[in-house]
Enzyme design. Structure first.
Site: not given
Length: 383
Positions: A127, A252
């Site tokens: 990110h 995740d």
């Protein structure tokens, strides 16, 4: 380059820690090392200590003012530093830089040292943007590793991101660079951070077709996820002809992860790793740089998922039926399941080529992605 059969295990940075109760816990890495070590997987690797971070390379990916803000050790909300997601911690520049150094060391092992495979399990911080931190990520080690290979003569790198969150920072870093193909499979950005990664994001004006985004609906499980991957990724890679495959393996997407709404099992994640391994062999002469990423069920999911990844990278896959050693379960407070898998059966999924369902939200997402980007790759978007 002379191929070496043993992959490189980059000795991971274990201090990437934003403090008590923050989701980005360093135990994710430690627990993986404990389980992989107990199962003998780390014995299949040659450990490699990374050199200090290359500050010049870091500056090719990140803005100088942002690097100075990180180095200062002070809150800079304008750069995303000192926020709830990215609090200020001691030695932030050095620790985040060490993660970058690890991924660059893995890239060097593949591109210059003759190995076909390398892993930095502490990497995968997808990110981080050129000028700000984001989503628990300070520096973008992935972009730095890819940039290093480009700077040293690699002409085409394909990046696959299987984290439940969009790989926005890597896409941004190479949005106008036709030498890099970024592929991200993630939960619908209308439902999940960072709110990007729509099918219509297909690369900048100088590199149309260089970004592929497959946004999947919440509750997508093994069968739907693997169906979507198969419907988009292999064809795109064949068209792009990468020399190296880089992949981010945030786990995740698991049904027990507290931050996302996908419902994969460890078995389904393991199946995706094997497919990526096969693609690296088929298209890149085996050259594969594998990284960690997200994953916030740090005791019951992450160690098993990443140990499966390490086994597959080393060409020593672990069967889901293998028992988790009792000493590891005891060390991790007994929360690890008793076996390396979740299902007790094989993962079953069907190819979209056997017939697609216009009422299926997964098939709708597949078709949206193919129609958005396949023509730019010279491919037919229809089945």
């Amino acid at each position: 380059m002379t191929a070496q059969t043993r992959p490189a295990w980059i000795v991971p940075e274990k201090r990437y820690d934003f403090g008590r109760n923050h989701p980005m816990a360093p135990d994710r890495v430690r627990n993986t090392m404990v389980l992989a070590g107990a199962l003998g997987i780390l014995d299949r690797y040659d450990p490699v200590e990374p050199e200090p971070v290359d500050e010049e390379l870091l500056g090719r990916v990140h803005d100088p003012d942002y690097i100075a803000a990180v180095r200062s050790g002070e809150p800079h909300p304008e750069y995303g530093i000192g926020t709830t997601d990215n609090p200020v911690v001691p030695d932030m520049h050095q620790i985040a830089g060490n993660v970058v150094a690890g991924t660059v060391a893995a890239a060097r092992q593949i591109w210059q040292q003759g190995r076909t495979r390398a892993v930095n399990i502490a990497g995968g911080l997808h990110h981080a943007m050129p000028g700000r931190s984001s989503g628990f990520c300070i520096y973008n080690d992935i972009a730095c590793g890819i940039q290093w290979m480009l700077d040293h003569g690699c002409e085409r790198v394909a990046y696959i991101d299987v984290d439940a969150h969009h790989g926005d920072g890597v896409q941004a870093a190479f949005n106008d660079d036709p030498r890099v193909l970024t592929i991200s499979l993630h939960q619908n950005p209308l439902e999940l951070f960072p709110g990007t990664g729509f099918a219509t994001e297909t690369g900048g004006p100088e590199a149309t077709g260089s970004a592929i985004n497959l946004a999947l609906p919440r509750d997508t499980g093994d069968a739907g996820w693997l169906r979507a991957f198969d419907a988009v990724v292999p064809e795109a890679l064949v068209a792009f002809r990468p020399q190296v495959l880089v992949s981010q393996h945030g786990c995740d997407s698991h049904r027990d992860d507290p931050l996302t709404d996908l419902t994969l099992s460890v078995d389904g994640q393991r199946a995706s790793y094997q497919i990526i391994s096969d693609l690296a062999d088929d298209l890149c002469d085996g050259r594969w740089l594998a990284l960690g990423g997200g994953g916030y069920s740090v005791q019951s999911v992450v160690p098993r998922a990443w140990t499966h990844l390490l086994g597959i990278v080393a060409r020593e896959p672990i069967e889901p039926s293998v028992a988790v050693p009792q000493q590891v379960r005891d060390e991790l407070a007994g929360v690890l399941p008793s076996t390396m898998g979740d299902l007790g059966r094989s993962v079953v999924w069907t190819s979209v080529r056997s017939g697609w369902d216009p009422a299926s939200r997964i098939d709708q997402a597949i078709l949206a992605t193919r129609r958005a980007v396949f023509p730019d790759l010279g491919l037919d978007p229809e089945f």
